[in-house]
Design a protein around this motif. Structure first.
Motif, mmCIF file in Angstrom:
data_model
loop_
_atom_site.group_PDB
_atom_site.id
_atom_site.type_symbol
_atom_site.label_atom_id
_atom_site.label_comp_id
_atom_site.label_asym_id
_atom_site.label_seq_id
_atom_site.Cartn_x
_atom_site.Cartn_y
_atom_site.Cartn_z
ATOM 1 N N VAL A 166 0.838 -1.205 0.000
ATOM 2 C CA VAL A 166 0.000 0.000 0.000
ATOM 3 C C VAL A 166 0.871 1.252 0.000
ATOM 4 O O VAL A 166 0.605 2.218 -0.730
ATOM 5 C CB VAL A 166 -0.948 -0.018 1.211
ATOM 6 C CG1 VAL A 166 -1.684 1.312 1.328
ATOM 7 C CG2 VAL A 166 -1.947 -1.163 1.091
ATOM 8 N N ALA A 167 1.938 1.244 0.804
ATOM 9 C CA ALA A 167 2.828 2.405 0.864
ATOM 10 C C ALA A 167 3.480 2.677 -0.486
ATOM 11 O O ALA A 167 3.654 3.831 -0.881
ATOM 12 C CB ALA A 167 3.890 2.193 1.936
ATOM 13 N N ALA A 168 3.829 1.610 -1.201
ATOM 14 C CA ALA A 168 4.491 1.780 -2.493
ATOM 15 C C ALA A 168 3.592 2.477 -3.504
ATOM 16 O O ALA A 168 4.073 3.202 -4.381
ATOM 17 C CB ALA A 168 4.942 0.431 -3.035
ATOM 18 N N THR A 169 2.300 2.282 -3.397
ATOM 19 C CA THR A 169 1.387 2.889 -4.374
ATOM 20 C C THR A 169 1.277 4.398 -4.200
ATOM 21 O O THR A 169 0.751 5.078 -5.083
ATOM 22 C CB THR A 169 -0.012 2.258 -4.280
ATOM 23 O OG1 THR A 169 -0.591 2.569 -3.006
ATOM 24 C CG2 THR A 169 0.058 0.756 -4.462
ATOM 25 N N THR A 170 1.746 4.931 -3.077
ATOM 26 C CA THR A 170 1.693 6.383 -2.859
ATOM 27 C C THR A 170 2.906 7.096 -3.442
ATOM 28 O O THR A 170 2.932 8.330 -3.469
ATOM 29 C CB THR A 170 1.598 6.700 -1.355
ATOM 30 O OG1 THR A 170 2.827 6.327 -0.711
ATOM 31 C CG2 THR A 170 0.453 5.940 -0.717
ATOM 32 N N LEU A 171 3.893 6.352 -3.904
ATOM 33 C CA LEU A 171 5.110 6.955 -4.433
ATOM 34 C C LEU A 171 4.871 7.522 -5.833
ATOM 35 O O LEU A 171 4.037 7.029 -6.594
ATOM 36 C CB LEU A 171 6.226 5.909 -4.484
ATOM 37 C CG LEU A 171 6.633 5.318 -3.130
ATOM 38 C CD1 LEU A 171 7.578 4.136 -3.328
ATOM 39 C CD2 LEU A 171 7.291 6.376 -2.259
ATOM 40 N N ARG A 172 5.632 8.538 -6.188
ATOM 41 C CA ARG A 172 5.463 9.191 -7.490
ATOM 42 C C ARG A 172 5.671 8.204 -8.630
ATOM 43 O O ARG A 172 4.981 8.263 -9.649
ATOM 44 C CB ARG A 172 6.442 10.353 -7.633
ATOM 45 C CG ARG A 172 6.176 11.525 -6.714
ATOM 46 C CD ARG A 172 7.130 12.684 -6.968
ATOM 47 N NE ARG A 172 6.941 13.256 -8.288
ATOM 48 C CZ ARG A 172 7.816 13.132 -9.287
ATOM 49 N NH1 ARG A 172 8.936 12.449 -9.116
ATOM 50 N NH2 ARG A 172 7.580 13.703 -10.449
ATOM 51 N N ALA A 173 6.636 7.310 -8.487
ATOM 52 C CA ALA A 173 6.951 6.381 -9.570
ATOM 53 C C ALA A 173 5.815 5.414 -9.864
ATOM 54 O O ALA A 173 5.763 4.817 -10.941
ATOM 55 C CB ALA A 173 8.220 5.594 -9.232
ATOM 56 N N ALA A 174 4.898 5.248 -8.906
ATOM 57 C CA ALA A 174 3.790 4.319 -9.108
ATOM 58 C C ALA A 174 2.685 4.914 -9.976
ATOM 59 O O ALA A 174 1.824 4.178 -10.469
ATOM 60 C CB ALA A 174 3.213 3.896 -7.763
#
Length: 296
Positions: A166-174
Motif C-alpha cells: 500500500v505504501a508503495a502505491t503512494t510513491l510518485r513512480a507508481a
C-alpha cells in the motif's frame, strides 16, 4: 537482441560476464522494441555453483530441467529481433529476513539500472517480471524512480506484505504504472508462512482485499476456472492447477508464457482489460471473491 545478465552488488549494478555492454546493446535496439527486466526470488545467488540464476532461470539455455526453465527463451527473446531482456541477479540467500533486507538494497541497484536505461534511451518502454521476493526488489526501486520509468510489472506469486505494498502505491513512480499480480491457492501456504516470518504477525501478505483498492493493480488468479476459460477463449490456453502446494507454478504452468509474452514483449502489449472475464449482467455490485477461494 542479446540477453544481458546484470548483477546487483549492494546498491550498485554490474555486467555479469557478458562481452556486450548496456550502452552498446541499447544503441543497437530498434526504438520500438521494449526492455523487460527479469528478477528471480529467494534461494538464488549470482556466482553460486548450483544456484546461479544467470545459469538457470535467467539464462537463455533452452535445455534446462523442468524446474528451472529459461525465462528469456520462453519469452521469445532472440538475437536478431524483438525485445531486449535483462536478467537481474541479486543475493537471495540467507534467512528470509536477510533476503528481504538484501532485496531492499538490490532495489536501489535496480533503480540505478533503470535510470541508466532512461538516460541512454529516454522513450524506451521498460517492464518488469519478478517472482516471489523479486517483487520486493521491484517495489524497493520505486522511491528512486520517476513516473513512467516502469510501464508494467508482472509479479509472479509476489512475497510482499500488505502495508509495504500500500505504501508503495503512494510513491510518485507508481503513478500510471500497471501491475499484474499472478495468484493461486497453490501459493497460499508460502504467503502465510512468509508473512509470519517477515513481520512476526504485525503484517499480513498482500491479498485481493488489498490490491482491489490499489490504482493500477490487477489480480490474475490462475486457479480460477472462469479466468482460465476467458484467457483460453482469447487465445491463451493455460493448464489447470497440478499440485495443491507449489511456489513456482506461476512460471511452470504449461501455456502461461504465451500470456507473459503478450503482456511484456509484444510490440503492442495486451491491455489489462483483456485479462478478466466480463462481469455478468446485473452483477455490477458483486465483489469477486479472493483467488484463494476461487474454484477450478
Amino acid at each position: 537482441m542479446p540477453h544481458l545478465p546484470i548483477t546487483a552488488e549492494g546498491c550498485q549494478w554490474r555486467h555479469a560476464g557478458t562481452a556486450a555492454s548496456l550502452d552498446d546493446t541499447l544503441a543497437a535496439l530498434p526504438e520500438d522494441q521494449p526492455v523487460v527486466i527479469l528478477i528471480h526470488g529467494y534461494r538464488y545467488r549470482p556466482g553460486h555453483a548450483t544456484c546461479d540464476p544467470h545459469r538457470l532461470i535467467l539464462s537463455r539455455d533452452a535445455g534446462l530441467g523442468a524446474s528451472d526453465l529459461s525465462w528469456p527463451h520462453h519469452l521469445g527473446i532472440r538475437d536478431d529481433q524483438g525485445a531486449l531482456s535483462i536478467g537481474f541477479g541479486w543475493n537471495g540467500f540467507g534467512t528470509l529476513r536477510q533476503a528481504r533486507d538484501e532485496a531492499g538494497r538490490a532495489g536501489l541497484a535496480l533503480a540505478a539500472l533503470i535510470r541508466r536505461i532512461r538516460i541512454l534511451s529516454p522513450g524506451r518502454r521498460i517492464s518488469v517480471m519478478a517472482h516471489s521476493l523479486g517483487a520486493k526488489v521491484m517495489l524497493s526501486a520505486l522511491p528512486a524512480l520517476e513516473p513512467g520509468d516502469i510501464a508494467r510489472a508482472v509479479l509472479l506469486f509476489p512475497a510482499l506484505l500488505a502495508r509495504e505494498t500500500v505504501a508503495a502505491t503512494t510513491l510518485r513512480a507508481a503513478a500510471g504504472m500497471e501491475i499484474i499480480r499472478v495468484t493461486s491457492r497453490e501459493n497460499l501456504l508460502f504467503d502465510l508462512i512468509g508473512a509470519a516470518l517477515a513481520a512476526g504477525g504485525w503484517d499480513g501478505p498482500v491479498s485481493p482485499r488489498v490490491t482491489g483498492a490499489l490504482p493500477g493493480w490487477s489480480d490474475l488468479p490462475i486457479d480460477c476456472a472462469a479466468t482460465l476459460a476467458h484467457l483460453a477463449a482469447g487465445g491463451f490456453p493455460i493448464a489447470t492447477r497440478q499440485r495443491r502446494v507449489c511456489h513456482w507454478s506461476s512460471y511452470l504452468r504449461p501455456g502461461i508464457f504465451a500470456l507473459y509474452r503478450a503482456l511484456l514483449t509484444a510490440p503492442d502489449p495486451l491491455p489489462l482489460a483483456a485479462l478478466a472475464p466480463p462481469v455478468p449482467a446485473g452483477a455490477e455490485g458483486w465483489t469477486e471473491p479472493p483467488a484463494e477461494f476461487a474454484t477450478t
